[in-house]
Design an enzyme around this catalytic site. Structure first.
Site, PDB file in Angstrom:
ATOM      1  N   ASP A 197     -95.449 -67.640  77.570  1.00 58.64           N
ATOM      2  CA  ASP A 197     -94.456 -66.581  77.425  1.00 58.64           C
ATOM      3  C   ASP A 197     -95.230 -65.363  76.919  1.00 58.64           C
ATOM      4  OD1 ASP A 197     -92.517 -64.778  76.685  1.00 58.64           O
ATOM      5  OD2 ASP A 197     -91.241 -66.231  75.674  1.00 58.64           O
ATOM      6  N   HIS A 198     -95.461 -64.399  77.799  1.00 59.43           N
ATOM      7  CA  HIS A 198     -96.360 -63.306  77.415  1.00 59.43           C
ATOM      8  C   HIS A 198     -95.820 -62.477  76.254  1.00 59.43           C
ATOM      9  CE1 HIS A 198     -93.742 -60.966  80.197  1.00 59.43           C
ATOM     10  NE2 HIS A 198     -94.071 -59.950  79.438  1.00 59.43           N
ATOM     11  N   HIS A 260     -87.945 -65.135  76.773  1.00 60.59           N
ATOM     12  CA  HIS A 260     -88.578 -64.147  75.906  1.00 60.59           C
ATOM     13  C   HIS A 260     -87.805 -63.888  74.609  1.00 60.59           C
ATOM     14  CE1 HIS A 260     -91.257 -63.503  79.143  1.00 60.59           C
ATOM     15  NE2 HIS A 260     -90.515 -62.666  79.837  1.00 60.59           N
TER      16      HIS A 260
END
Length: 508
Positions: A197-198, A260
């Site tokens: 999950d950036h 996110h």
């Protein structure tokens, strides 16, 4: 109990990366070109990669090693952020770039992959360590894992390691996420699965831990006694940008909130971990996600708002509505805006609403977290100085990373008149150094075997459990869409959802 050292994160860029190879499935795709190769090149520029390092791209497109190297060179030059392109470094870096064409559904491709990795290990001394990166369509995740297992590539002899990074979306709903977890774990141990999950790689999100647990003045206030409510906003000014076909099946709730923003919420609200270690930090994030009160079907209209942008004139330009975007069904029920009211059922947060919203075609691009503290119990300076909510802490994630704190101060001059003022901390001006991109941070962590910033199976399934009741109700309901104009802050129903509790959305 040991506390979190706010400087511990700097050790990430001091720990040695062992010799290894990175296999990128989907190497001809947009993510590889824009993010992965520029991030790996930058790590080489920072001398973070070992001499025994190689990258093997895998895709259906037919090309050779040299052609792949030229394509990646062009991509790195185009998408490298805030960094120089060094010709000498590229020549050295490119020597470790290789390519294999093949289809994930073809067992012969995995046999060829095994042979190619043996050749690369002999030539580049990668010690048998391999990181597999699934930069593919979600439908390819399970076939890729199964193919690796059938070819015996999920296990390495002589103490070497094999790890796999899986991009989001991890499942389409609660049941598909559970099935995907089960199938991947037939091939790879949970400790070897890195669900990326950036957002968790962004500096401000990481800094929440240091901010909370490395300082003595904020954590005592981080609870229901002092916090009135929390707002998490992820706003985009753009539309679907040619991705209408994909986005039509995803929507804002799935695309942004389920992964996110719920992970961001978990980081804000989690309990202090016993130590800054992957297991301890992820245990607390998982515990928080499991503590979010599930929304009952009858409460979905009160606690969830669905929106879709319509055509409007913005900044002198005509903006199409979502239904007019290429590849989108003219009757699409897709949510391009979603807002939730969530509550956490534990002693720290009971009764404190967490408002989460995400949308496209909003007035500006911004992602931030706003912690609104309670008013003073009594305004001793008169009612005209007590109508505001002065104490607001904002953690800015993008586009400008930083932290701001708002409070009342006296206006200069006679009389006791108060006005809100803000103290600001900005990463760029405060440290004067380049901030690593999220993919640099996360790739480096995976190469070092640090899963702190990656999501675990129970975290993924817990976050799906939060949004599943909303998805079920929305899927069975036909909405009158569009219900907000491009360039505005979303549907009126979102304002009404907060107004019912005496709150208003903050304008970032």
């Amino acid at each position: 109990m040991s506390g979190i050292d706010p400087l511990a994160d700097s050790l990430r860029f001091e720990k040695p990366v062992p010799p290894c190879a990175v296999v990128i499935f989907g190497a001809n795709g947009d993510l590889t070109k824009r993010k992965l190769l520029p991030a790996l090149y930058r790590l080489a520029y920072e001398r973070r990669l070992p001499a025994g390092f190689a990258i093997l791209g895998v895709s259906r497109t037919a090309m050779g090693d040299d052609q792949f190297r030229e394509k990646m060179r062009a991509s790195v030059q185009q998408f490298l952020e805030d960094s120089p392109f060094d010709e000498d470094l590229w020549r050295s870096f490119a020597q470790g770039l290789f390519y294999l064409s093949g289809d994930i559904g073809d067992a012969a491709m995995f046999a060829a992959l095994r042979q190619r990795l043996d050749e690369i290990e002999a030539a580049r001394a990668t010690a048998g360590n391999v990181l597999f990166y699934l930069s593919t369509a979600p439908a390819q995740y399970e076939p890729a894992a199964e193919g690796l297992g059938a070819a015996g590539l999920n296990r390495a002899p002589n103490g070497a390691w094999r790890r796999i990074i899986i991009e989001k979306p991890f499942g389409r709903d609660q049941s598909s996420a559970h099935a995907l977890n089960a199938n991947v774990q037939k091939v790879f141990d949970e400790e070897s699965v890195y669900r990326i999950d950036h957002y968790l790689g962004k500096e401000t999100v990481q800094n929440i831990l240091a901010f909370r647990f490395g300082n003595g003045i904020f954590e005592p206030l981080w609870n229901r006694r002092y916090v009135n409510h929390v707002q998490v906003t992820a706003a985009e000014s753009i539309g679907v940008e040619g991705r209408g076909g994909y986005y039509q099946d995803a929507g804002a709730l799935r695309d942004m909130i389920q992964n996110h923003l719920l992970q961001v919420m978990a980081t804000i609200a989690m309990e202090p971990p016993a130590e800054y270690a992957a297991g301890a930090v992820r245990d607390e994030r998982a515990k928080l996600l499991k503590s979010i009160r599930r929304i009952r079907a009858e409460d979905v209209p009160r606690q969830a708002v669905k929106g879709q942008y319509g055509a409007a004139r913005v900044g002198g330009a005509e903006m199409p509505g979502f239904r007019q975007e290429p590849g989108v069904d003219p009757a699409a029920q897709t949510d391009t805006y979603a807002a939730l009211t969530l509550e956490v059922e534990n002693w720290r947060w009971a009764g404190v609403p967490f408002y989460i919203r995400s949308g496209k075609r909003l007035p500006k691009r911004v992602t931030d977290i706003a912690i609104q503290f309670n008013r003073a119990p009594l305004s001793v300076f008169g009612s005209e100085n007590g109508g505001d909510w002065p104490n607001l802490l904002v953690l800015r994630i993008q586009p400008e990373e930083g932290i701001s704190l708002r409070f009342f101060s006296k206006l200069p001059g006679a009389g006791m008149k108060l006005r809100p003022v803000t103290m600001d901390f900005n990463y760029g001006t405060s440290f004067g150094s380049r901030t690593p991109t999220a993919y640099e941070t996360l790739l480096l962590d995976a190469l070092e075997g640090d899963a702190t910033l990656y999501t675990r199976q129970d975290m993924v399934e817990a976050s799906w459990a939060v949004v599943q009741p909303v998805l079920d109700v929305w899927g069975a309901t036909r909405f009158d869409l569009p219900n907000y104009s491009a360039g505005t802050w979303g549907p009126a129903a979102a304002d009404q959802m907060l107004a019912a509790r005496g709150h208003v959305w903050r304008v970032p």
